[in-house]
Enzyme design. Structure first.
Site, PDB file in Angstrom:
ATOM      1  N   LYS A 128       0.826  -1.213   0.065  1.00 54.24           N
ATOM      2  CA  LYS A 128      -0.087   0.023  -0.020  1.00 54.24           C
ATOM      3  C   LYS A 128       0.798   1.300  -0.049  1.00 54.24           C
ATOM      4  CE  LYS A 128      -3.480   2.291   2.913  1.00 54.24           C
ATOM      5  NZ  LYS A 128      -4.604   1.900   3.899  1.00 54.24           N
ATOM      6  N   GLU A 160      10.701  -4.397   4.508  1.00 54.32           N
ATOM      7  CA  GLU A 160      10.696  -6.084   4.131  1.00 54.32           C
ATOM      8  C   GLU A 160      10.378  -6.215   2.788  1.00 54.32           C
ATOM      9  OE1 GLU A 160       8.963  -4.716   6.775  1.00 54.32           O
ATOM     10  OE2 GLU A 160       9.083  -6.252   8.399  1.00 54.32           O
ATOM     11  N   GLY A 195      -4.860  -2.376   4.954  1.00 56.33           N
ATOM     12  CA  GLY A 195      -4.026  -3.528   4.833  1.00 56.33           C
ATOM     13  C   GLY A 195      -4.853  -4.755   5.040  1.00 56.33           C
ATOM     14  N   ARG A 196      -5.286  -4.938   6.188  1.00 57.22           N
ATOM     15  CA  ARG A 196      -5.937  -6.265   6.504  1.00 57.22           C
ATOM     16  C   ARG A 196      -7.198  -6.319   6.101  1.00 57.22           C
ATOM     17  NH1 ARG A 196      -4.829  -2.889  10.479  1.00 57.22           N
ATOM     18  NH2 ARG A 196      -6.136  -2.088  12.110  1.00 57.22           N
ATOM     19  N   GLU A 220      -4.924  -7.156  15.222  1.00 54.17           N
ATOM     20  CA  GLU A 220      -4.354  -5.971  14.718  1.00 54.17           C
ATOM     21  C   GLU A 220      -5.568  -5.103  14.825  1.00 54.17           C
ATOM     22  OE1 GLU A 220      -0.679  -4.958  11.846  1.00 54.17           O
ATOM     23  OE2 GLU A 220      -2.668  -5.360  10.764  1.00 54.17           O
ATOM     24  N   HIS A 247      -5.575 -34.248  17.305  1.00 50.99           N
ATOM     25  CA  HIS A 247      -4.339 -34.923  17.776  1.00 50.99           C
ATOM     26  C   HIS A 247      -3.133 -33.975  18.549  1.00 50.99           C
ATOM     27  CE1 HIS A 247      -6.083 -38.264  15.821  1.00 50.99           C
ATOM     28  NE2 HIS A 247      -6.734 -37.595  15.184  1.00 50.99           N
ATOM     29  N   LYS A 250       9.227  -0.817  14.158  1.00 51.42           N
ATOM     30  CA  LYS A 250       9.961  -0.554  12.781  1.00 51.42           C
ATOM     31  C   LYS A 250      10.817   0.612  12.853  1.00 51.42           C
ATOM     32  CE  LYS A 250       5.737  -1.236   9.568  1.00 51.42           C
ATOM     33  NZ  LYS A 250       4.870  -0.352   8.890  1.00 51.42           N
TER      34      LYS A 250
HETATM   35  C1  G6Q Z   1      -2.375  -3.976   8.086  1.00 60.28           C
HETATM   36  C2  G6Q Z   1      -1.116  -3.336   8.421  1.00 60.28           C
HETATM   37  C3  G6Q Z   1      -0.031  -3.893   8.077  1.00 60.28           C
HETATM   38  C4  G6Q Z   1       0.199  -3.813   6.568  1.00 60.28           C
HETATM   39  C5  G6Q Z   1       1.809  -4.198   6.268  1.00 60.28           C
HETATM   40  C6  G6Q Z   1       2.134  -3.867   4.839  1.00 60.28           C
HETATM   41  O1  G6Q Z   1      -3.600  -3.764   8.270  1.00 60.28           O
HETATM   42  O2  G6Q Z   1      -1.330  -2.117   8.340  1.00 60.28           O
HETATM   43  O3  G6Q Z   1      -0.146  -5.349   7.998  1.00 60.28           O
HETATM   44  O4  G6Q Z   1      -0.620  -4.475   5.757  1.00 60.28           O
HETATM   45  O5  G6Q Z   1       2.624  -3.528   7.041  1.00 60.28           O
HETATM   46  O6  G6Q Z   1       2.160  -2.812   4.429  1.00 60.28           O
HETATM   47  P1  G6Q Z   1       2.248  -2.206   3.023  1.00 60.28           P
HETATM   48  O7  G6Q Z   1       1.315  -2.596   2.125  1.00 60.28           O
HETATM   49  O8  G6Q Z   1       1.981  -0.660   3.059  1.00 60.28           O
HETATM   50  O9  G6Q Z   1       3.518  -2.563   2.661  1.00 60.28           O
END
Ligand code: G6Q
Length: 543
Positions: free
Chosen positions: A207, A213, A269-270, A355, A386, A506
């Site tokens: 996003k 990462e 994001g989620r 989250e 199990h 971060k």
């Molecule tokens: C989700 C969070 C988080 C996000 C990641 C990746 O709700 O905001 O999990 O999706 O940190 O972020 P980017 O899509 O910006 O790389």
């Protein structure tokens, strides 16, 4: 909305009710009311929820509904669907529901209807997917794409991975899909092992397009490709696409914005697997099935928005969660899909739920004096039976379970499905009713073993049943949990759509990177300093 939740009359009424029923056993509740297994059920959008094996009486849900009403749930639902900025700490609308609204719908944010843009991106995704799936889209040296590698993390990974696994049955098998999320280079190395760069498409899903990462993995992917094509940067246009809200960063990275699929700041994001972030899903299952998935989401959205709360699946599930979290003081809940294709669903739900609702202050910054988000975890059945189910059956903690099952398997072979379903039903039955000492004795068990073989029961569960897993069914299931999480947050008065808790680590990591790479004075606490020194001394082999 009550200024102080726990001193509201609705909360007090629930506390009194809890005192009355806390020790009542599900055995008694079922014995008293032979209709219970039919009464405490609800169906919508092809999902059947049996919530009769919960520690509730006919008084409980109405009291919880009163609490939800007093918390302003009705207004909050409308505020969300109509694009009001309910993510207050980020001053953003929360409109994942607009991502699956049909063409012709209207949702206005800052004076503009967002639906035409949503559909324009879906059309662009569909055209691209058709080219790749048909082999028309060629790599730099003319080969068709056979491998798709999604690079993303958190919300830009968990949804796509979960959906790919869930819908693998519907996927184009000639295409292989891999997912890279971790900055640990092993993830990239293993995901690209054996792939031919000429046949590989990287999807950089981010996003913000600033996540360390993802940017590190995307940089490594670029080098991996360029090494194979003698450094010809023209190859990037054929082997990289971006999913992002940040066009500037995408072109800075070297991806042509013609190969960017856009989404917007009002998609968290989620909550983004049904936005452009779902490109890998659409590549796998094709545009038509992706649309079916969106329609499934939309059907559940409509149900949530319009159904009476005593028949409303997300509302009922949310209220039960509040009941256990705040009155039984339960800390965790297990999600147990009896459907192998949903093997990543619990991991996906962990982010969605934890989250969203792992917050200790209310929307207006007051520290809460009640528990908020539960810890979610789980594994597919019957595997979990199990291993960890032992603790759910006979441990000292109360762990409500969500069982998820489908009547028909996508792989009907022999009597596997009957055995699978017998197991899920047996588990919820055993958890609820247990086995008394008398029953154990009647089986001729030696007295010394009786306590070990007693199951106390009274362990609550929901069972969600559907006909068969499909793209639409997946959409319904995800939307069900999304809205349940939202209802919980409304009652707890927290912002389910921000995630400040992710930030601190971060920032600190960014400070530490240069300290690992060069000898320089350290000013952390003594523990962190000594761990940095340990690493510095050993980071080079023989160092
Ligand atoms: C989700 C969070 C988080 C996000 C990641 C990746 O709700 O905001 O999990 O999706 O940190 O972020 P980017 O899509 O910006 O790389």
């Amino acid at each position: 909305m009550p200024a102080d939740l726990t001193s509201s009359p609705q909360w007090k009424a629930l506390a009194e009710h809890f005192a009355e029923i806390r020790n009542v056993h599900l055995r008694e509740l079922f014995a008293e009311d032979p209709q219970r297994g039919e009464t405490f059920t609800a169906s919508a959008a092809g999902l059947f929820l049996d919530y009769s094996k919960n520690r509730i009486t006919s008084k409980t849900m109405p009291l919880l509904i009163d609490l939800a009403r007093a918390a302003g749930l009705e207004e909050r639902i409308e505020a969300m669907f109509t694009g009001q900025k309910i993510n207050v700490t980020e001053d953003r609308a929360v409109l994942h529901t607009a991502l699956r609204a049909p063409q012709g719908a209207s949702v206005v944010v800052d004076g503009e209807n967002v639906i035409p843009d949503v559909h324009a991106v879906l059309d662009k995704m569909a055209a691209f997917c058709q080219q790749v799936r048909s082999g028309q889209w060629k790599g730099h040296r003319g080969k068709p794409i056979r491998n798709v590698v999604n690079i993303g993390i958190g919300g830009s990974d968990l949804g796509p991975v979960m959906a790919y696994e869930a819908l693998r049955h519907f996927s184009q098998r000639e295409l292989s899909f891999r997912f890279v999320s971790n900055v640990d280079a092993t993830d990239f190395a293993e995901a690209t092992e054996g792939l031919d760069p000429d046949e590989t498409l990287f999807i950089v899903a981010s996003k913000t397009f600033t996540t360390i990462e993802t940017m590190t993995n995307a940089g490594t992917a670029r080098q991996w490709l360029l090494r194979a094509v003698d450094g010809d940067t023209a190859a990037i246009a054929k082997h990289f696409v971006a999913l992002s809200t940040n066009a500037e960063k995408v072109s800075e990275f070297g991806i042509d914005t013609a190969n960017m699929f856009e989404f917007w700041d009002w998609v968290g994001g989620r909550y983004s697997m049904d936005s452009a972030i779902g490109l890998s899903t659409m590549l796998a299952i094709g545009p038509d099935r992706f649309r079916e998935m969106l329609d499934g989401f939309h059907e559940m959205d409509q149900h949530f928005r319009t159904a009476d709360w005593d028949q409303n699946l997300p509302v009922l599930m949310a209220l039960l969660t509040v009941w256990y979290a705040n009155f039984f003081e339960v800390e965790t809940t297990a999600v147990l899909p009896y459907e192998q294709y949903l093997k990543r669903f619990p991991a996906y739900l962990q982010q969605l739920t934890m989250e969203s609702n792992g917050k200790y202050v209310t929307v207006d910054g007051q520290e809460v004096d009640y528990a908020t988000g539960l810890i979610y975890w789980g594994e597919p059945g019957t595997n979990g039976q199990h291993s960890f189910y032992q603790l759910i059956h006979q441990g000292t903690r109360l762990i409500p379970c969500d069982f998820i099952a489908f009547a028909r398997s996508l792989n009907p072979i022999g009597d596997h499905q009957d055995i699978l379903i017998a197991n899920v039903l047996a588990q919820s039955e055993a958890l609820a009713f247990g086995k008394t000492a008398d029953e154990v004795r009647a089986e001729g068990t030696a007295e010394a073993l009786v306590p070990h073989r007693v199951f106390q029961g009274n362990r609550p569960s929901n069972t969600l049943f559907g006909e068969q897993l499909s793209p639409a069914m997946l959409g319904k299931l995800v939307a069900l949990y999304e809205h349940s999480v939202f209802v919980q947050s409304v009652i707890w008065q927290i912002d389910a759509f921000d995630q400040w808790g992710v930030e601190l680590g971060k920032v600190l990591a960014k400070n530490i990177i240069p300290e690992l790479q060069a000898d320089q004075p350290l000013q952390h606490d003594s523990s962190t300093n000594s761990l940095i020194r340990y690493y510095r001394q050993r980071r080079q082999a023989g160092g």
